[in-house]
Design a protein around this motif. Structure first.
Motif, mmCIF file in Angstrom:
data_model
loop_
_atom_site.group_PDB
_atom_site.id
_atom_site.type_symbol
_atom_site.label_atom_id
_atom_site.label_comp_id
_atom_site.label_asym_id
_atom_site.label_seq_id
_atom_site.Cartn_x
_atom_site.Cartn_y
_atom_site.Cartn_z
ATOM 1 N N ALA A 1 -75.922 -40.233 42.416
ATOM 2 C CA ALA A 1 -77.090 -41.040 42.764
ATOM 3 C C ALA A 1 -77.643 -40.577 44.112
ATOM 4 C CB ALA A 1 -76.731 -42.519 42.820
ATOM 5 N N GLU A 2 -78.955 -40.562 44.224
ATOM 6 C CA GLU A 2 -79.600 -40.086 45.446
ATOM 7 C C GLU A 2 -79.731 -41.168 46.496
ATOM 8 O OE1 GLU A 2 -80.363 -37.064 46.105
ATOM 9 O OE2 GLU A 2 -79.985 -36.170 44.125
ATOM 10 N N GLN A 3 -79.657 -42.443 46.093
ATOM 11 C CA GLN A 3 -79.837 -43.537 47.034
ATOM 12 C C GLN A 3 -79.045 -44.750 46.571
ATOM 13 O OE1 GLN A 3 -84.042 -44.142 46.955
ATOM 14 N NE2 GLN A 3 -84.057 -45.088 44.944
ATOM 15 N N PRO A 4 -78.782 -45.685 47.486
ATOM 16 C CA PRO A 4 -78.031 -46.887 47.099
ATOM 17 C C PRO A 4 -78.768 -47.713 46.050
ATOM 18 C CG PRO A 4 -78.062 -46.617 49.485
ATOM 19 C CD PRO A 4 -79.028 -45.624 48.943
ATOM 20 N N LEU A 5 -77.984 -48.409 45.204
ATOM 21 C CA LEU A 5 -78.507 -49.306 44.178
ATOM 22 C C LEU A 5 -79.416 -48.596 43.178
ATOM 23 C CD1 LEU A 5 -79.290 -52.435 46.392
ATOM 24 C CD2 LEU A 5 -77.274 -52.014 44.985
ATOM 25 N N GLN A 6 -79.178 -47.306 42.975
ATOM 26 C CA GLN A 6 -79.937 -46.559 41.974
ATOM 27 C C GLN A 6 -79.196 -46.530 40.639
ATOM 28 O OE1 GLN A 6 -80.356 -42.351 42.746
ATOM 29 N NE2 GLN A 6 -82.202 -42.186 41.480
ATOM 30 N N CYS B 1 -83.332 -49.720 38.986
ATOM 31 C CA CYS B 1 -81.867 -49.669 38.992
ATOM 32 C C CYS B 1 -81.335 -49.603 37.564
ATOM 33 C CB CYS B 1 -81.304 -50.900 39.695
ATOM 34 S SG CYS B 1 -79.500 -51.015 39.671
ATOM 35 N N MET B 2 -80.290 -48.793 37.362
ATOM 36 C CA MET B 2 -79.630 -48.690 36.062
ATOM 37 C C MET B 2 -78.221 -49.254 36.182
ATOM 38 S SD MET B 2 -78.468 -45.295 33.914
ATOM 39 C CE MET B 2 -80.112 -44.589 33.937
ATOM 40 N N LEU B 3 -77.829 -50.089 35.217
ATOM 41 C CA LEU B 3 -76.481 -50.651 35.170
ATOM 42 C C LEU B 3 -75.811 -50.174 33.891
ATOM 43 C CD1 LEU B 3 -74.276 -52.557 36.245
ATOM 44 C CD2 LEU B 3 -75.380 -54.407 34.972
ATOM 45 N N HIS B 4 -74.666 -49.498 34.038
ATOM 46 C CA HIS B 4 -73.963 -48.924 32.886
ATOM 47 C C HIS B 4 -72.666 -49.687 32.632
ATOM 48 C CE1 HIS B 4 -72.822 -45.720 30.058
ATOM 49 N NE2 HIS B 4 -71.597 -45.909 30.512
ATOM 50 N N ASP C 1 -71.337 -49.034 43.060
ATOM 51 C CA ASP C 1 -72.540 -48.246 43.331
ATOM 52 C C ASP C 1 -72.149 -46.770 43.335
ATOM 53 O OD1 ASP C 1 -74.848 -47.050 44.250
ATOM 54 O OD2 ASP C 1 -75.245 -48.558 45.786
ATOM 55 N N LEU C 2 -72.735 -45.974 42.445
ATOM 56 C CA LEU C 2 -72.370 -44.566 42.325
ATOM 57 C C LEU C 2 -72.834 -43.741 43.512
ATOM 58 C CD1 LEU C 2 -72.975 -43.825 38.535
ATOM 59 C CD2 LEU C 2 -70.821 -44.244 39.711
ATOM 60 N N TYR C 3 -73.695 -44.289 44.353
ATOM 61 C CA TYR C 3 -74.160 -43.532 45.518
ATOM 62 C C TYR C 3 -73.007 -43.186 46.455
ATOM 63 C CZ TYR C 3 -76.443 -42.613 50.006
ATOM 64 O OH TYR C 3 -76.819 -42.054 51.196
ATOM 65 N N ASN C 4 -72.134 -44.172 46.702
ATOM 66 C CA ASN C 4 -71.013 -43.931 47.609
ATOM 67 C C ASN C 4 -69.688 -44.472 47.074
ATOM 68 O OD1 ASN C 4 -71.781 -46.605 47.825
ATOM 69 N ND2 ASN C 4 -71.434 -46.744 50.020
#
Length: 382
Positions: free
Chosen positions: A223-228, A284-287, A251-254
């Protein structure tokens, strides 16, 4: 001759948790795409016998370590373990002080005191010390030099993080204080028996594709940014007087756990409590997987109201949701299994999970984050 299927350790552990939660064998086999009923029974037997390390063994491999001395009855086995615990408290910790690591000298002295009553192999298993390490300490007993500052510092770091770190992360922490070569750190940790005691192996998932919601994430965990991009899942906590469940969102960003809930019922309310902890988001995407709580009308409606796009894994394919599956496995490996908290109270289970999530977000460094914790990475990036 038929091809033998190798299942990842995560699949085996999840199958055991589902069985202990009362899920039938047929439902476990269908949900996880397991071909043979006897495999589930075998994994459950390993778990009950405390042979969790066997979940990591490849197909056809039979481990010989960790089998301990022969005992004629359950009573005799419990007496041996009780005797060990008493001597550990009255002997080893008296020498070193409560909360401190037992020194090689104390280990050798204690092993001498129980010689002939417990095998070296079983005693080393109790202590969490390799047999080769014990024999090296024993041979060097009279010639062991005073610990060097680097060895002492490495031991302190390993103890502080409860042997969750390997030589790479220990090196990263040391380099904040001094210049040191990673090969030297690796050699010292190997010689002193300070290696990481959490071993997680990742293997290719199994199962056939079957979509409920579109599989939009497609295993792109960057992810390029938080909550993406967010991932969520529920895991069993079968360590207290009753079954608990942990629902968490990462969050996949971090890799930060930004929301979680602990409950004694695996229902839609648990995942909704977790979802409502999220702030207002856009794009935002939620998986998630295809669990009934995520496909329920109430959850789907709540997701749409928050403006979140839903993505789901393919059936029987945990690797599609690997980051959160890995976190749940790491949480249990670095707390309950590492410290042998497999039978305690529900209050302690909940407290352990809460403390670990705080440690995971704020303190535990990750190599992929340039040896920073998730919160440190997010703050520096901002």
């Amino acid at each position: 001759m038929a091809t033998r299927v190798s299942y990842p350790a995560e699949i085996k552990l999840k199958a055991v948790e589902m069985r202990m939660a009362g899920v039938s064998v047929s439902e476990v086999m269908e949900h996880l795409c397991i071909k043979n009923k006897t495999q589930v029974d075998t994994w459950l037997r390993w778990y009950r016998n405390g042979e969790i390390h066997r979940f990591e063994q490849p197909v056809g491999k039979q481990y010989t370590y960790g089998k301990g001395p022969e005992v004629t009855s359950e009573v005799e086995r419990l007496k041996q373990e009780n005797r060990f615990l008493k001597q550990q408290l009255d002997g080893l910790k008296k020498v070193q002080g409560v909360g401190k690591e037992v020194s090689p000298e104390a280990v050798v002295q204690w092993m001498d005191s129980i010689k002939g009553e417990v095998s070296v192999q079983q005693a080393c298993l109790w202590l969490g010390v390799a047999r080769s390490t014990y024999y090296r300490w024993k041979n060097q007993r009279n010639t062991q030099p005073v610990s060097k500052p680097l060895v002492t510092r490495i031991r302190e770091l390993c103890l502080a993080h409860k042997f969750r770190y390997g030589y790479r992360k220990i090196t990263a922490l040391l380099r904040r204080e001094m210049q040191v070569n990673h090969k030297r750190v690796q050699r010292i940790m190997r010689e002193e028996g300070l290696q990481c005691r959490v071993k997680v192996k990742k293997r290719k998932g199994i199962g056939q594709p079957f979509q409920v919601a579109d599989h939009l994430l497609k295993r792109d965990f960057h992810a390029e940014q938080p909550l993406q991009k967010l991932v969520t899942d529920i895991t069993y906590l079968p360590f207290g007087s009753k079954m608990l469940y942990l629902s968490s969102i990462m969050d996949l960003y971090n890799g930060e756990i930004i929301a979680y809930s602990i409950g004694d019922t695996q229902d839609t309310g648990l995942v909704l409590d977790t979802l409502y902890q999220l702030p207002t988001v856009t794009s935002c995407m939620l998986h998630s997987d295809q669990g009934s709580v995520y496909t329920s009308k109430a959850f789907q409606q709540a997701v749409k109201e928050k403006g979140i796009t839903m993505s789901m894994s393919r059936k029987g394919t945990p690797a599609d949701n690997a980051p959160i599956e890995s976190f749940h496995s790491t949480l249990k490996s670095e707390t309950f299994y590492l410290e042998d908290f497999t039978c305690t109270t529900t209050a302690i289970v909940a407290q352990i999970v809460q403390d670990y999530i705080h440690y995971y977000n704020s303190i535990r460094i990750q190599t992929k984050l340039n040896n920073q914790s998730p919160i440190q990475f997010r703050q520096l990036a901002a």
